[in-house]
Design a protein around this motif. Structure first.
Motif, mmCIF file in Angstrom:
data_model
loop_
_atom_site.group_PDB
_atom_site.id
_atom_site.type_symbol
_atom_site.label_atom_id
_atom_site.label_comp_id
_atom_site.label_asym_id
_atom_site.label_seq_id
_atom_site.Cartn_x
_atom_site.Cartn_y
_atom_site.Cartn_z
ATOM 1 N N GLU A 142 -18.488 -101.751 21.524
ATOM 2 C CA GLU A 142 -17.229 -102.254 21.558
ATOM 3 C C GLU A 142 -16.469 -102.459 22.744
ATOM 4 O O GLU A 142 -15.997 -103.350 23.096
ATOM 5 C CB GLU A 142 -16.492 -101.387 20.617
ATOM 6 C CG GLU A 142 -15.445 -102.247 19.724
ATOM 7 C CD GLU A 142 -14.555 -101.396 18.843
ATOM 8 O OE1 GLU A 142 -15.325 -100.568 17.889
ATOM 9 O OE2 GLU A 142 -13.318 -100.937 19.155
ATOM 10 N N PRO A 143 -16.319 -101.464 23.935
ATOM 11 C CA PRO A 143 -15.745 -101.288 24.924
ATOM 12 C C PRO A 143 -16.491 -102.541 25.871
ATOM 13 O O PRO A 143 -15.765 -103.302 26.483
ATOM 14 C CB PRO A 143 -15.984 -100.141 25.552
ATOM 15 C CG PRO A 143 -16.782 -99.305 24.726
ATOM 16 C CD PRO A 143 -16.872 -100.041 23.551
ATOM 17 N N ALA A 198 -18.257 -105.280 24.816
ATOM 18 C CA ALA A 198 -17.987 -106.537 24.457
ATOM 19 C C ALA A 198 -16.328 -107.024 24.705
ATOM 20 O O ALA A 198 -16.082 -108.062 25.188
ATOM 21 C CB ALA A 198 -18.084 -106.492 22.950
ATOM 22 N N ARG A 199 -15.519 -105.885 24.788
ATOM 23 C CA ARG A 199 -14.090 -106.188 24.890
ATOM 24 C C ARG A 199 -13.933 -106.612 26.524
ATOM 25 O O ARG A 199 -13.171 -107.643 26.665
ATOM 26 C CB ARG A 199 -13.281 -104.989 24.640
ATOM 27 C CG ARG A 199 -11.819 -105.318 24.482
ATOM 28 C CD ARG A 199 -10.831 -104.193 23.958
ATOM 29 N NE ARG A 199 -11.531 -103.654 22.560
ATOM 30 C CZ ARG A 199 -11.571 -102.426 22.552
ATOM 31 N NH1 ARG A 199 -11.265 -101.568 23.128
ATOM 32 N NH2 ARG A 199 -11.637 -102.224 21.156
ATOM 33 N N ALA A 200 -14.717 -105.831 27.310
ATOM 34 C CA ALA A 200 -14.470 -106.143 28.651
ATOM 35 C C ALA A 200 -15.014 -107.450 29.051
ATOM 36 O O ALA A 200 -14.260 -108.260 29.900
ATOM 37 C CB ALA A 200 -15.135 -104.940 29.508
ATOM 38 N N VAL A 253 -15.123 -110.182 27.212
ATOM 39 C CA VAL A 253 -14.202 -111.120 26.466
ATOM 40 C C VAL A 253 -13.037 -111.311 27.388
ATOM 41 O O VAL A 253 -12.642 -112.382 27.669
ATOM 42 C CB VAL A 253 -14.000 -110.626 25.020
ATOM 43 C CG1 VAL A 253 -13.099 -111.848 24.423
ATOM 44 C CG2 VAL A 253 -15.325 -111.018 24.059
ATOM 45 N N ALA A 254 -12.478 -110.091 27.710
ATOM 46 C CA ALA A 254 -11.142 -110.119 28.506
ATOM 47 C C ALA A 254 -11.428 -111.054 29.716
ATOM 48 O O ALA A 254 -10.577 -111.443 30.505
ATOM 49 C CB ALA A 254 -10.775 -108.782 28.829
#
Lengths: 248, 321
Positions: free
Chosen positions: B276-277, B279-281, B283-284
């Motif tokens: 999760e972290p 993927a978020r990083a 995408v961000a």
């Protein structure tokens, strides 16, 4: 003796659904048919007046054409018994079934013996043919066939043992032919040595003079005992040999 | 149902094929016997099945010692050897009828026993084919039918899915699961997912020694992913690599072709939580994320870990040359 019948039936089935048994029987009948024909021609053209000598005596044991098939075809019948099972690995499923080793050995041996008897069975026709031309002493015919079965039984037992010694059918057939041939040649020593131990020993194991006696209707218990020893001893060793694989 | 106690086997000489292996299998249990090729799996199974004699140690099957009461012990087992040796000249039904007779199935019950075994192993449609004409998959199933024909309480299957196609493998696995409910099943394999798919418990051996034994979760834990495979759109590959390397726990980012492989500094128990972290990083940062997938430990890696663990647990001078 659990499993004897199953092994026996399977072995017979395998012998007769593959060409092995048929090939051996055909070869044998060709040879013995020629042998018989030659003898009949001989006796038809040469009057032989001796009382105890006729085509039956000549057929059972007076020429190499009687012994050659024994020496060569018996090993052919037994070569695959164990060697093939070991080569293909089916020995593993056989020996992990709840059957005793002696049942397996005897079942296989019995199948070979039955094939051997089946191979000889058509030769009774020759005797029937003779019967049309003259007198046949059925007692003598009976003892002659007794000899055929006794000697064959021993040779098949030796072949069974040799098949259990190797996983190659070729090695099995060569080994057993060699042993049987040596035994036969030892018997011939009877005519080479004059007196003494060597002569007696050779005479004792001589298949040639055994058949000579039996084809004249003489049954010598000593010879029968010797033949049976030749059956029991190799089979006993075979059981031991098969058991020994487990610990190899 | 199967108890193996300190079993050892040497084929003469000083090489041990199997050394001090102990394990047991209970009714209603499917135990996977796992190990790389040449680990001693087949040798052990052959000893348990009564084909080979052990150099030392004891094997009891259904309460009968395999050496002292071989007939009773063998009668309780259905054994399928590794290469599935069969008589090519016999027809499937002939062969199974012979095997049923050999295993002491009563004459009156033989026909139905053979029929049932053929149904279970799904060879009924080839009953009258000569075995020599069958494909590998069918031969394998004939071997299975042979093991089942006398309805033994114990099944020993040496690599039952070797040489099968994926559909057949699934069928065999289902069958083994089904049989596992009221049989004791011991099956060997060198394929880890195989054990995960059909076994309750696993016994792992390597170089003839027992290296692990236990419930499957323990084995699965070892196999849990310890790396992630990340695929991003090609132009931003380098940017993504730099970004990932900068993340907190990330140890190493390697590039393998179009993909990045991310491993952690310390071993993480659950890589799923780490996705999760990550993927978020990505995408961000505006990087086109295409795929994130766990990289599972290979069988070899699991074996290495298990073997190492065993060696550490019991110091052994002659472990490996």
């Amino acid at each position: 003796m659990r499993g004897f019948l199953a092994v026996f039936k399977r072995e017979l089935l395998s012998l007769f659904v593959t060409p092995t048994a048929w090939a051996l029987i055909v070869v044998f009948l060709l040879v013995s048919g020629f042998h018989f024909y030659a003898l009949v021609v001989h006796f038809a053209t040469n009057a032989d007046l001796s009382v105890d000598h006729g085509p039956v005596q000549a057929f059972f044991g007076e020429s190499i054409l009687f012994y050659l098939p024994l020496v060569l075809l018996c090993p052919g019948m037994t070569m695959r018994l164990f060697a093939e099972e070991r080569r293909s690995g089916t020995i593993e499923t056989l020996l992990t079934a709840p059957v005793s080793t002696s049942a397996v050995v005897l079942g296989k041996y019995a199948a070979a013996l039955v094939t051997y008897v089946a191979m000889w069975a058509p030769t009774i026709l020759y005797v029937v043919v003779l019967r049309r031309a003259g007198e046949v002493d059925w007692h003598v015919v009976g003892t002659s066939y007794l000899g055929v079965v006794l000697i064959g039984a021993g040779y098949l037992a030796i072949g069974t043992l040799m098949s259990a010694m190797t996983s190659s059918q070729l090695v099995a057939i060569v080994l057993s032919s060699l042993v049987i041939l040596s035994l036969f040649v030892m018997g011939v020593g009877e005519f080479i040595f004059d007196e003494g131990l060597a002569h007696d020993l050779a005479a004792h194991v001589s298949v040639w003079s055994q058949m000579g006696e039996l084809s004249k209707g003489i049954v010598d218990l000593r010879r029968v005992v010797f033949d049976l020893t030749l059956v029991v001893a190799p089979l006993f060793v075979t059981v031991r040999a098969v058991d020994a694989w487990r610990w190899g | 149902m199967i108890e193996v106690h300190e079993l050892s086997k040497t084929y003469g000489g000083s090489q041990w094929a199997v050394r001090d292996v102990s394990f047991s299998v209970a009714r209603g249990e499917v135990v996977g016997f796992l190990g790389p090729n040449g680990a001693g799996k087949s040798t052990t199974l052959r000893i348990v099945a009564g084909f080979l004699g052990a150099t030392s140690g004891r094997v009891r099957v259904a309460g009968h010692d395999i050496v002292e009461q071989p007939m009773k012990a063998r009668a309780a087992m259905g054994y399928m050897p590794e290469a599935v040796p069969l008589y090519p000249e016999l027809r499937v039904e002939e062969y199974l009828r012979y095997r049923a007779e050999l295993k002491g199935v009563a004459r009156s019950a033989r026909r139905s026993a053979v029929g049932r075994a053929m149904e279970l192993a799904r060879v009924a449609d080839h009953a009258s084919y000569p075995i020599g004409h069958l494909s590998k998959g069918y031969r394998q199933r004939v071997g299975l039918a042979d093991a089942l024909v006398a309805s033994p309480p114990i099944l020993i299957l040496d690599e039952p899915t070797a040489g099968l196609d994926p559909n057949q493998i699934r069928e065999v696995r289902d069958l083994v699961r089904e049989l596992g409910r009221d049989h004791a099943v011991l099956l060997s394999t060198h394929i880890l997912p195989e054990v995960e798919a059909s076994c309750d418990r696993a016994v792992v051996i390597a170089k003839g020694r027992l290296v692990a034994s236990g419930k499957l979760d323990e084995l699965s834990r070892l196999r849990r992913a310890r790396a992630l495979r990340v695929v991003v759109d090609a132009p931003s590959l380098d940017a993504a690599r730099a970004l990932l390397a900068g993340l907190g726990d990330v140890g190493e980012v390697r590039r393998e072709g179009d993909a990045l492989t991310v491993t952690w500094k310390a071993s993480v128990d659950d890589t799923a939580a780490a996705v999760e972290p990550l993927a978020r990083a990505l995408v961000a940062a505006g990087i086109g994320l295409r795929e994130v997938s766990p990289v599972r430990a290979s069988l070899e890696e699991v074996f290495v870990e298990l073997t190492r663990g065993a060696a550490a647990g019991a110091p052994d001078a002659e472990a490996t040359p």
